[in-house]
Design an enzyme around this catalytic site. Structure first.
Site, PDB file in Angstrom:
ATOM      1  N   HIS A 245      20.901  25.063  47.095  1.00 38.40           N
ATOM      2  CA  HIS A 245      20.402  26.352  47.561  1.00 38.40           C
ATOM      3  C   HIS A 245      19.959  26.290  49.019  1.00 38.40           C
ATOM      4  CE1 HIS A 245      19.521  27.782  43.177  1.00 38.40           C
ATOM      5  NE2 HIS A 245      20.799  27.772  43.478  1.00 38.40           N
ATOM      6  N   HIS A 387      33.040  28.086  42.447  1.00 41.11           N
ATOM      7  CA  HIS A 387      32.722  27.303  43.638  1.00 41.11           C
ATOM      8  C   HIS A 387      33.956  26.637  44.237  1.00 41.11           C
ATOM      9  CE1 HIS A 387      28.609  27.585  41.873  1.00 41.11           C
ATOM     10  NE2 HIS A 387      28.295  27.713  43.139  1.00 41.11           N
TER      11      HIS A 387
END
Length: 426
Positions: A245, A387
Site C-alpha cells: 500500500h 495485479h
C-alpha cells in the site's frame, strides 16, 4: 498478457468470477466474492478496449452478475459474498444469497472495485454498465464518501444502520483509483478533487511518520499503532506498515497530480518530493531485508520487517510505482542518470518475477516463502489476474487519464511525450 488473460478465464462461473486455485482450476465450492468479480470485470473491460476477442463477453458477464446476483434486493448496495449459485438459480436472475456475516457487510474497498469495474465497462459496448455505474455512484455518495473529512467511511452492516468504529488507509487507497476512473468515465472533475483530498491526507501522514503511511485509525481518525498487533500476516488488515500500500500511495500521488494538471487544476507543490520519499523509504525498508531476494509484506513503524512471506501483488505494486514515479520525474526534467537507481530496481524486480513467479501458462505464483518457494500460508492459489495484467500495462500507459480511458483515447504505448519517452527508455 494474452496468456494471463486466458488463464483468468478459468475464474468464469455462474454468478461472477470465482477463486482460482494453484493448479488453475476454479474453486466453485467457495462463496463468490464481489471483490474478485469486480476486479475480473475491470480487467476484461480493459482487454475489450484492447480488442482482445472474448473479453467483451466476459466483461458483460461480470456486469450482469454484479447487477443481479450481488445486488441486495432489500437494501442499498451489493453483497460482499454470495453462496455458490445452485442449479435452480442458474435459469433466473434472482439475487444471490449472502454468505454469512461477511456477505452482508457493505465495505468501501468492495465499492471501489465495483466503481472501477463499472467505470471501465461503461467505456466499452456493455450497455448495462452505465446504469450500474450510476447506481454505484449514488451508493458511494450516500454512504461512503465523507465530505466533511475528505475521505471514505470504512464498513457498514447490511442496512447501513451501523458503521464500523474503524477507518483504514487501504480503503482510501482503492477509493483514489476508483474516483479517477469515475472522473474519466463521467467527465466530472469533482471526483479528481475528491481523490486529491484523500491523497493530501496520505501525504500529511507520510510527512509525520518518516515517509511511511500508516494503515489503521479509530472511528475519529486517530492513528492506532496497536491495531492488530501481533498479526502482521492478516491478509486484509495486518499490523504495522503495509508495504504494498505504501508503494501504492507513491503511485497514487503522482497519478492524482497528473489528473489535476490534465484538467487545469493545481497539484500540491511538493507532490513529487513526497511521492519519491515514500517510494525510497518503502524500497529501503522492504527489499532484500532477510538475505534473500524479495519484498516484505509488512514492516513495523521503524521499518523492521515483520514477516518473511513474499506476495506477488506487493511486488506488482512496487513495479507500477517505480514506473509512474519515473514518468513523473522525467516529465519534470530528470535525466537518465538521475533515474538510474529506479531503472535498476525496475529490472531487478522484473527479473525476480520472471525467476520465481511467472509461469508460461499464464499462472503467476501468488505467495512465496522466505526461500522463494511457492507457498499457500496466507493467500492460497492465485485468486485472480488483476495485479498481473495491471503491471504489464503500466509501462505502456500515462499517469493520467486512468487505464481504461487512456486505452479508449488511443494512448496505449504513448505514456510520455515522444521526446521524454525516447530519453527515458533509450
Amino acid at each position: 498478457m494474452q496468456t494471463v488473460l486466458e488463464y483468468g478465464q478459468h475464474a468464469y462461473i455462474h454468478g461472477g468470477f470465482g477463486y482460482i486455485r494453484s493448479d488453475g482450476s476454479v474453486d466453485d465450492t467457495k462463496p463468490v466474492e464481489l471483490d474478485l468479480t469486480a476486479r475480473s470485470t475491470y480487467i476484461y473491460a480493459i482487454a475489450s478496449l484492447l480488442g482482445i476477442p472474448g473479453s467483451l463477453r466476459r466483461c458483460e458477464h461480470g456486469i450482469q452478475s454484479i447487477s443481479n446476483a450481488f445486488k441486495d434486493p432489500d437494501y442499498d448496495g451489493w453483497f460482499s459474498l454470495i453462496e455458490p449459485i445452485q442449479e435452480h438459480q442458474k435459469l433466473t436472475n434472482a439475487p444471490g444469497i449472502p454468505a454469512g456475516t461477511e456477505g452482508n457487510r457493505k465495505s468501501s474497498r468492495t465499492m471501489s472495485y465495483l466503481l472501477e469495474a463499472a467505470a471501465a465497462a461503461s467505456l466499452t459496448h456493455v450497455s448495462s454498465a452505465k446504469e450500474l455505474l450510476k447506481q454505484a455512484i449514488t451508493v458511494e455518495e450516500k454512504y461512503f464518501w465523507n465530505e466533511e473529512v475528505g475521505r471514505v467511511n470504512e464498513t457498514f452492516n447490511r442496512d447501513f444502520s451501523e458503521m464500523e468504529n474503524y477507518h483504514g488507509m487501504s480503503s482510501n487507497l482503492h477509493a483514489v483509483s476508483a474516483f479517477l476512473s469515475v472522473a474519466d468515465a463521467t467527465q466530472d472533475k469533482m471526483w479528481i478533487e475528491r481523490a486529491a483530498r484523500i491523497v493530501s491526507f496520505a501525504m500529511e501522514q507520510a510527512r509525520n511518520n518518516n515517509w511511511r503511511v500508516p494503515e489503521h485509525f479509530d472511528g475519529d481518525w486517530n492513528l492506532d499503532r496497536n491495531y492488530n498487533v501481533g498479526t502482521p500476516a492478516d491478509p486484509r488488515r495486518p499490523y504495522g506498515i503495509n508495504v504494498g500500500h505504501n508503494f501504492g500511495w507513491s503511485r497514487r500521488i503522482v497519478q492524482v497530480a497528473a489528473a489535476l494538471q490534465k484538467n487545469g487544476l493545481e497539484p500540491p507543490q511538493d507532490y513529487l518530493q513526497v511521492a519519491r520519499e515514500i517510494f525510497d523509504r518503502t524500497a529501503a525498508d522492504s527489499w532484500c531485508k532477510d538475505g534473500h531476494s524479495g519484498i516484505s509484506f509488512t514492516v513495523d513503524y521503524h521499518g523492521k520487517a515483520l514477516m518473511r512471506q513474499r506476495f506477488t501483488w506487493v511486488l506488482t505494486e512496487a513495479l507500477q510505482a517505480v514506473v509512474s514515479l519515473a514518468f513523473a520525474l522525467r516529465e519534470q526534467g530528470a535525466t537518465a542518470e538521475e533515474l538510474e537507481p529506479y531503472f535498476e530496481l525496475y529490472y531487478r524486480w522484473w527479473d525476480y518475477l520472471e525467476g520465481y513467479v511467472i509461469h508460461a501458462d499464464g499462472y503467476w505464483v501468488g505467495e512465496l516463502n522466505a526461500n522463494n518457494l511457492p507457498d499457500d500460508t496466507v493467500w492460497p492459489g492465485a485468486p485472480d489476474i488483476y495485479h498481473s495484467v495491471s503491471v504489464l500495462l503500466t509501462p505502456r500507459l500515462p499517469n493520467a487519464p486512468s487505464a481504461a480511458a487512456a486505452i479508449a483515447q488511443g494512448n496505449l504505448d504513448h505514456p510520455l511525450s515522444a521526446e521524454h519517452h525516447k530519453a527515458l527508455w533509450e
